[in-house]
Design an enzyme around this catalytic site. Structure first.
Site, mmCIF file in Angstrom:
data_model
loop_
_atom_site.group_PDB
_atom_site.id
_atom_site.type_symbol
_atom_site.label_atom_id
_atom_site.label_comp_id
_atom_site.label_asym_id
_atom_site.label_seq_id
_atom_site.Cartn_x
_atom_site.Cartn_y
_atom_site.Cartn_z
ATOM 1 N N ASP B 237 -3.533 -1.954 -9.726
ATOM 2 C CA ASP B 237 -2.369 -1.083 -9.712
ATOM 3 C C ASP B 237 -2.162 -0.477 -11.090
ATOM 4 O O ASP B 237 -1.875 -1.179 -12.049
ATOM 5 C CB ASP B 237 -1.160 -1.927 -9.297
ATOM 6 N N HIS B 332 -2.482 7.392 -0.692
ATOM 7 C CA HIS B 332 -1.537 7.277 -1.797
ATOM 8 C C HIS B 332 -2.025 7.972 -3.061
ATOM 9 O O HIS B 332 -1.280 8.739 -3.676
ATOM 10 C CB HIS B 332 -1.251 5.802 -2.066
#
Lengths: 416, 416
Positions: B237, B332
């Site tokens: 992330d 995303h």
């Protein structure tokens, strides 16, 4: 409280890591802590990604891949090195969870524990990359009396149930009792979070969450060796604690053959002890030291000179220059002290601080809470200078199951 | 979300520790991280207690005493190495806290920050031993528009207030807004807990707690170098993130002279993003990878072969063998991507898991949230395959104050 921790000199975390574990008995031995190879297909990202060169010289190996074996005569997580992060997860069995279902549940738990703690994700783990860095993950399983009733094993021992009432207890805040307990700890919070989620999911059809508590202690690698962890009151907490290498440790802590299917296990008492830190902070230093009976600086008992160190034995007969007891008669360490060596407990507590309440997740292991924890707590409940700032707001007792070996099932003795 | 973290290759934690910080600008430089000597009178217990000998060979020094300087053009805690434990503490000013009182408050905060982060407890600290092991503690202070109103400084910038409404937001769960923010982070949870308590106490007469959030990331020493932190969905992330060494970093992140008293500061957007991990776990791996646009194993974009690594640039034009977009149109990373380089943000997020809810404390720093965070979030709010499993349940914007030098007061520019 402040009877905490496992920071006795014989069990420093680093000495375990480097082969100093010889005296620790059958649960684990030399070479028990292994670096994990990159065996997991999905674990490529765990290798350095290039473009970054390590500086030469002494650099610690990352410990994320380190493994604490789950197999042995005793479960991991009791005398193995404590993790910096810990969660206690308590459950209530569903009505339909009968003996057969419990058998299935323990088989599933066994697989999960073997997989998660070894860094090889169980087959059903949807996030194997999160499992690949266990950072000495330990998962320890305990049961309440209801499990014994449902498997129709021997009757539960006397001590397995709510403790006697102590006058200062303020229980009922949501942290009492339970049928099943998982203690999940590791040196990395992400490993703990992932394992807790996996276990939660796999237990969902057998049990409902009852309560959960998160604790922490000094981070791995932050510590000075040989110093006991401090609690949030600033005290070195748990200085006097039996060591796994002590001759009488097994008889104090591990359940014996008379415990039938629980032999090799132990009894856990978990108390949530709220600290009134705002008012504690207002007390001057001498006042706080008198309440404990030790110096805040180095943990030395007030019966010895400053700087004599936390491991200098307290001399409860010592007097100060005015002829008064050097360690006040109501000081915590005097009230907690017993002259009966059989009354000792193996403490292993952690701090908690959820933003609105802070304190200690006091945990102790023993053969019989009724003859070990209870007499100590009775004395403290009666008189302890520290009582003004500590309140027990949660209480639970669990039988920690015996260990299991490769090929065996955790809890198998309950069905034998 | 999953636009997270600061794990870009230029800012590995260890390289900072070993003098690789040369490109990081004025905030801190070589030699910024110092081992703390035993200067504190009460800190004797921090020395090895004897009876324990360190094994020979390569052993890491304990990092508990390490210090991250708080002085500089920018506050510590934004581009300095992230702590494994973080707390965001938001407050509301009391009615009676006028400009004079705010002046006193900032002077007190300055002393607390200088003391706590250097490991030398502030005079008023009742537990100096807990302050003696800061473990790279950083305390970062931000303000809401109310502080600017009360000191009658320049009007608050447009971006300092609630963000525009996004259709999928589900705010109002108790984690929105605030007049004052403290970000407290360190590699040791005990250091964070102690600092938070001290600061809380010293702020009590000026402000009331509004909300607090605890986050964590991989423990210091656990990590593999060069790999971005994983979030609780298992994703690497924050792979794409501007680096402090980038030429345009200052213009993206640090407020310029046009910001008057805030010049040298930055704008923080903090979003509490709840993850629906139970349903996420039920999606198969390809489905999860398509939602993100990257492989879970190594973070490589789906436009490149497996194993190409997280830092391979995503090729949004790439097609698979069927002629379909290799990175799905609603993935995303495609929706988060902007072709406008001025639309970038500096992400620095952490995981949270309070036992009943888990997710991401998404934090990003920038000059202007309205032109940097908001357009990105508008696109994601509109369409993002990940939306099925993430919900923004908290939102706050703060102006992080400029840095301060020794002898100066944090927030001094507000009163100039």
């Amino acid at each position: 409280m402040t009877r905490t921790d496992d920071g006795h000199p014989g069990l420093a975390r680093r000495s375990l890591l480097t082969g100093g574990a010889a005296g620790l008995g059958a649960a684990f031995g030399t070479g028990a802590l292994l670096g994990l190879g990159g065996g997991l297909a999905g674990a490529r990202a765990l290798q350095p990604a290039g473009g970054e060169t390590e500086p030469s010289g002494c650099e610690a190996e990352p410990f994320g891949g380190e493994v604490l074996p789950c197999h042995g005569a005793h479960q991991a997580g009791v005398v193995t090195p404590p993790g910096a992060n810990i969660r206690y997860l308590a459950y209530e069995l569903r009505d339909e969870t009968d003996a057969d279902a419990l058998g299935r549940m323990f088989r599933i738990l066994t697989g999960d524990i073997e997989g998660l703690t070894s860094g090889v994700a169980p087959l059903a783990d949807p996030e194997p990359e999160l499992a690949a860095r266990p950072a000495r993950l330990a998962i320890t399983v305990g049961i309440g009396p209801e499990v014994l009733r449902r498997v129709a094993a021997d009757p539960a021992p006397d001590w397995l149930g709510p403790l006697p009432v102590f006058s200062r207890d303020r229980l009922g805040t949501g942290y009492d009792g339970g049928d099943l307990l998982l203690v999940v700890q590791a040196d990395d919070a992400t490993a703990v979070a992932h394992a807790a989620r996996m276990l939660d999911r796999d237990l969902a059809s057998f049990a409902r969450p009852r309560w959960r508590q998160h604790g922490f202690r000094q981070a791995r690698g932050a510590e000075s060796e040989g110093t006991t962890t401090r609690n949030l009151m600033g005290q070195l907490d748990g200085t006097v604690n039996p060591a796994p290498a002590d001759e009488d440790f097994a008889s104090l802590v591990w359940l014996g053959e008379e415990s039938g299917p629980l032999a090799g296990g132990t009894a856990l008492v978990l108390r949530r002890i709220r600290m009134e830190l705002d008012t504690w902070d207002q007390v001057d230093r001498p006042g706080r030291e008198q309440s404990v009976g030790r110096r805040l600086s180095d943990g030395s008992p007030l019966s010895s000179p400053p700087g004599s160190g936390e491991h200098t034995p307290a001399d409860f007969a010592a007097r100060d220059e005015l002829g008064l007891s050097a360690i006040p008669v109501a000081a915590h360490i005097r009230r907690a002290h017993s002259s009966n060596p059989a009354e000792r407990i193996f403490r292993r507590s952690d701090n908690y601080d959820d933003g609105t309440e802070a304190g200690l997740l006091f945990a102790c292991y023993q053969r019989d809470p009724l003859t070990q924890f209870v007499p100590i707590q009775r004395r403290l409940d009666e008189v302890d200078l520290l009582n003004e700032w500590v309140t027990h707001v949660g209480s639970a007792v669990f039988a920690i199951l015996p260990g299991f070996r490769a090929g065996e099932t955790l809890g198998g003795s309950l069905f034998a």
